[in-house]
Write an enzyme that holds these catalytic residues in place. Structure first.
Site, mmCIF file in Angstrom:
data_model
loop_
_atom_site.group_PDB
_atom_site.id
_atom_site.type_symbol
_atom_site.label_atom_id
_atom_site.label_comp_id
_atom_site.label_asym_id
_atom_site.label_seq_id
_atom_site.Cartn_x
_atom_site.Cartn_y
_atom_site.Cartn_z
ATOM 1 N N HIS A 1 26.666 -107.564 56.514
ATOM 2 C CA HIS A 1 25.657 -108.322 57.259
ATOM 3 C C HIS A 1 26.371 -109.528 57.878
ATOM 4 O O HIS A 1 27.354 -110.031 57.315
ATOM 5 C CB HIS A 1 24.602 -108.785 56.245
ATOM 6 C CG HIS A 1 23.385 -109.427 56.828
ATOM 7 N ND1 HIS A 1 23.353 -110.754 57.189
ATOM 8 C CD2 HIS A 1 22.156 -108.931 57.084
ATOM 9 C CE1 HIS A 1 22.145 -111.039 57.650
ATOM 10 N NE2 HIS A 1 21.397 -109.960 57.598
ATOM 11 N N ASP B 1 27.391 -109.553 47.866
ATOM 12 C CA ASP B 1 26.140 -109.835 48.568
ATOM 13 C C ASP B 1 25.098 -108.869 48.007
ATOM 14 O O ASP B 1 25.104 -107.680 48.328
ATOM 15 C CB ASP B 1 26.374 -109.626 50.074
ATOM 16 C CG ASP B 1 25.071 -109.575 50.864
ATOM 17 O OD1 ASP B 1 23.980 -109.643 50.252
ATOM 18 O OD2 ASP B 1 25.157 -109.445 52.095
ATOM 19 N N GLN C 1 20.244 -106.781 49.096
ATOM 20 C CA GLN C 1 19.488 -105.514 49.078
ATOM 21 C C GLN C 1 19.553 -104.815 47.732
ATOM 22 O O GLN C 1 18.899 -103.788 47.533
ATOM 23 C CB GLN C 1 20.035 -104.562 50.158
ATOM 24 C CG GLN C 1 19.897 -105.079 51.564
ATOM 25 C CD GLN C 1 18.438 -105.179 52.010
ATOM 26 O OE1 GLN C 1 17.555 -104.530 51.458
ATOM 27 N NE2 GLN C 1 18.186 -106.000 53.001
ATOM 28 N N LYS D 1 13.249 -110.700 49.280
ATOM 29 C CA LYS D 1 13.440 -109.244 49.381
ATOM 30 C C LYS D 1 13.100 -108.552 48.069
ATOM 31 O O LYS D 1 13.095 -107.330 47.991
ATOM 32 C CB LYS D 1 14.885 -108.931 49.774
ATOM 33 C CG LYS D 1 15.232 -109.419 51.177
ATOM 34 C CD LYS D 1 16.576 -108.932 51.594
ATOM 35 C CE LYS D 1 17.142 -109.716 52.749
ATOM 36 N NZ LYS D 1 16.631 -109.274 54.048
ATOM 37 N N CYS E 1 21.448 -107.249 62.065
ATOM 38 C CA CYS E 1 22.493 -108.253 61.768
ATOM 39 C C CYS E 1 23.771 -107.595 61.281
ATOM 40 O O CYS E 1 24.467 -108.127 60.397
ATOM 41 C CB CYS E 1 22.006 -109.295 60.755
ATOM 42 S SG CYS E 1 20.574 -110.198 61.308
HETATM 43 N N1 PMP Z 1 22.891 -109.591 53.284
HETATM 44 C C1 PMP Z 1 22.149 -108.497 53.446
HETATM 45 C C2 PMP Z 1 22.711 -107.178 53.063
HETATM 46 C C3 PMP Z 1 20.864 -108.611 53.953
HETATM 47 O O1 PMP Z 1 20.115 -107.518 54.105
HETATM 48 C C4 PMP Z 1 20.360 -109.885 54.304
HETATM 49 C C5 PMP Z 1 18.975 -110.032 54.905
HETATM 50 N N2 PMP Z 1 18.692 -109.153 55.931
HETATM 51 C C6 PMP Z 1 21.174 -110.989 54.097
HETATM 52 C C7 PMP Z 1 22.423 -110.809 53.590
HETATM 53 C C8 PMP Z 1 20.690 -112.363 54.414
HETATM 54 O O2 PMP Z 1 19.654 -112.683 53.560
HETATM 55 P P1 PMP Z 1 18.658 -113.896 53.871
HETATM 56 O O3 PMP Z 1 18.189 -113.716 55.277
HETATM 57 O O4 PMP Z 1 17.584 -113.701 52.864
HETATM 58 O O5 PMP Z 1 19.413 -115.150 53.671
#
Ligand code: PMP
Length: 411
Positions: free
Chosen positions: A127, A204, A207, A230, A368
């Protein structure tokens, strides 16, 4: 028919007030859980409870409401330590979410560990929040960001990953579960390889937290990030876990109130972790909602939730395979509850717009993960992502909505 979940699905759905909302004349079919999940009543109540019974600024007041607010906050920290298998609650730092957690690690660990010519090894499925912060600290330190390739199935190419690890690799930072593909990465193997090279491992877990039973000690990482929103908790609150000795060693991220021991114009000394990384007034009520979400997930049983989601995902993959011209992007052997797809001749945004007319919420775009989209030669995908409350009937509505889109765009 998919087999029944290990819990009463209708009863569980009734715990989520928003799921009985109608949108565009239909009961909402919410299939955008990877972006953010809906909240059960228990989470909403836990947040309200703080505001109604024990709200004030924390850690500072001598008065009762401040003591109560501090107790809510610190109890939630202990709950989250248990949820992720941390050795101590002092290793749990409350952050805004995964993005802030990763920025904190990149900035603080990066300044501590990286020098000219050192390498940070990522993967091609990260991401943006696990790419850009490393590029920013690489610019400051003269380090280099390297990405290991992804196979056609959307798995990490482990041979290439192992070959890219070298004596200059100081930090490895990897997504546990890919938001765009659903791939579950072999993080214990990654951890073994990183340890052999003496590199720090950052995971990270944005998910992973809603789908996998977490045990940060067994995973063998040094830092782990997750987002409350999430995993059925509130937005604006998440966790960064770090090994205690590393949290003690790395410099703070933000300066301000609460993170200091003493301040003078000549010299400031810092508080111990976790306070060292929690400058300023935090999200005071959010942690109680996050702890309630952890209780909710553990109450159903994360393996039971994952089992239900896997059945819904497999059912979705089978229904979507009947849609002419549809191709699933990401067919890893280990997958969480995500189905990303493209349909010949119809832009993902058009699919999303037609589905929305039918009350079916999916995500469309690059998620993203622009480098990953480029790897697969697509500008965007449509993504259905499932949560613990999704049903077979909602998948049927997704499939029907896609056929409607085909009739409109490919008559
Ligand atoms: N890493 C992953 C794999 C994600 O899916 C996301 C959110 N789409 C993020 C990081 C960023 O998380 P947040 O927007 O909650 O800070």
């Amino acid at each position: 028919m998919i087999s029944a979940p290990a819990y009463d699905l209708e009863k569980v759905r009734a715990d989520f007030p928003i799921l009985s909302e109608e949108v565009r004349g239909h009961r909402i079919a919410y299939l955008d859980n990877a972006a953010s999940s809906q909240k059960p009543r228990a989470v909403l109540d836990a947040v309200d409870h703080v505001y109604e019974t024990g709200y004030a600024n924390i850690h500072r007041g001598v008065h009762v409401l401040s003591e109560r607010a501090t107790e809510h906050y610190e109890r939630s920290r202990r709950r989250m330590a248990k949820f992720i298998g941390a050795q101590s609650a002092d290793e749990v730092i409350f952050v805004r979410g995964t993005t802030e957690g990763l920025n904190l690690v990149a900035s603080s660990l990066g300044r501590y560990a990286l020098g000219e010519g050192d390498e940070v090894l990522l993967t091609g499925m990260e991401h943006h929040s696990n790419i850009v912060p490393w590029q920013m600290v690489a610019d400051l330190t003269g380090a280099k960001v390297v990405a290991a390739p992804v196979t056609d199935r959307g798995e990490l190419d482990m041979d290439a990953f192992a070959a890219l690890l070298n004596d200059r690799t100081r930090i490895v930072s990897v997504v546990h579960v890919s938001n765009a593909l659903g791939t579950v990465n072999p993080v214990e193997e990654i951890s073994r390889l990183a340890r052999e090279r003496g590199a720090y491992l950052v995971l990270d877990g944005a998910q992973a937290a809603p789908h996998l039973k977490l045990d940060v000690q067994r995973l063998g990482c040094d830092f782990y990030c997750l987002s409350g929103h999430k995993m059925y908790g509130p937005s604006g609150i998440g966790v960064l876990w770090g090994k205690k000795r590393l949290l003690e060693a790395i410099p703070p991220y933000q300066g301000g109130g609460e993170m200091i021991r003493t301040v003078s114009f000549e010299r400031t000394t810092y508080a111990e972790p976790p306070a060292k990384f929690e400058a300023g007034t935090p999200n005071i009520a959010g942690p109680a909602g996050l702890a309630a979400a952890a209780d909710y997930l553990d109450g159903l049983g994360i393996p039971e939730v994952a089992g239900h989601e896997a059945r819904v995902r497999e059912y979705a993959e089978s229904r979507l395979s009947e849609v002419p011209g549809l191709r699933v992007v990401g067919t890893a052997r280990e997958k969480a509850a995500v189905v990303s797809f493209v349909v010949d001749g119809v832009h993902p945004h058009d699919l999303g717009t037609v589905l929305d007319q039918e009350g079916v919420a999916v995500r469309t775009g690059h998620h993203c993960t622009q480098p990953l989209m480029e790897r697969f030669g697509v500008p965007a995908t449509a993504r259905a992502s499932f949560g613990l409350y999704n049903t077979e009937a909602e998948v049927d509505r997704l499939a029907a909505g896609l056929r409607t889109a085909l009739e409109i765009f490919r008559p």
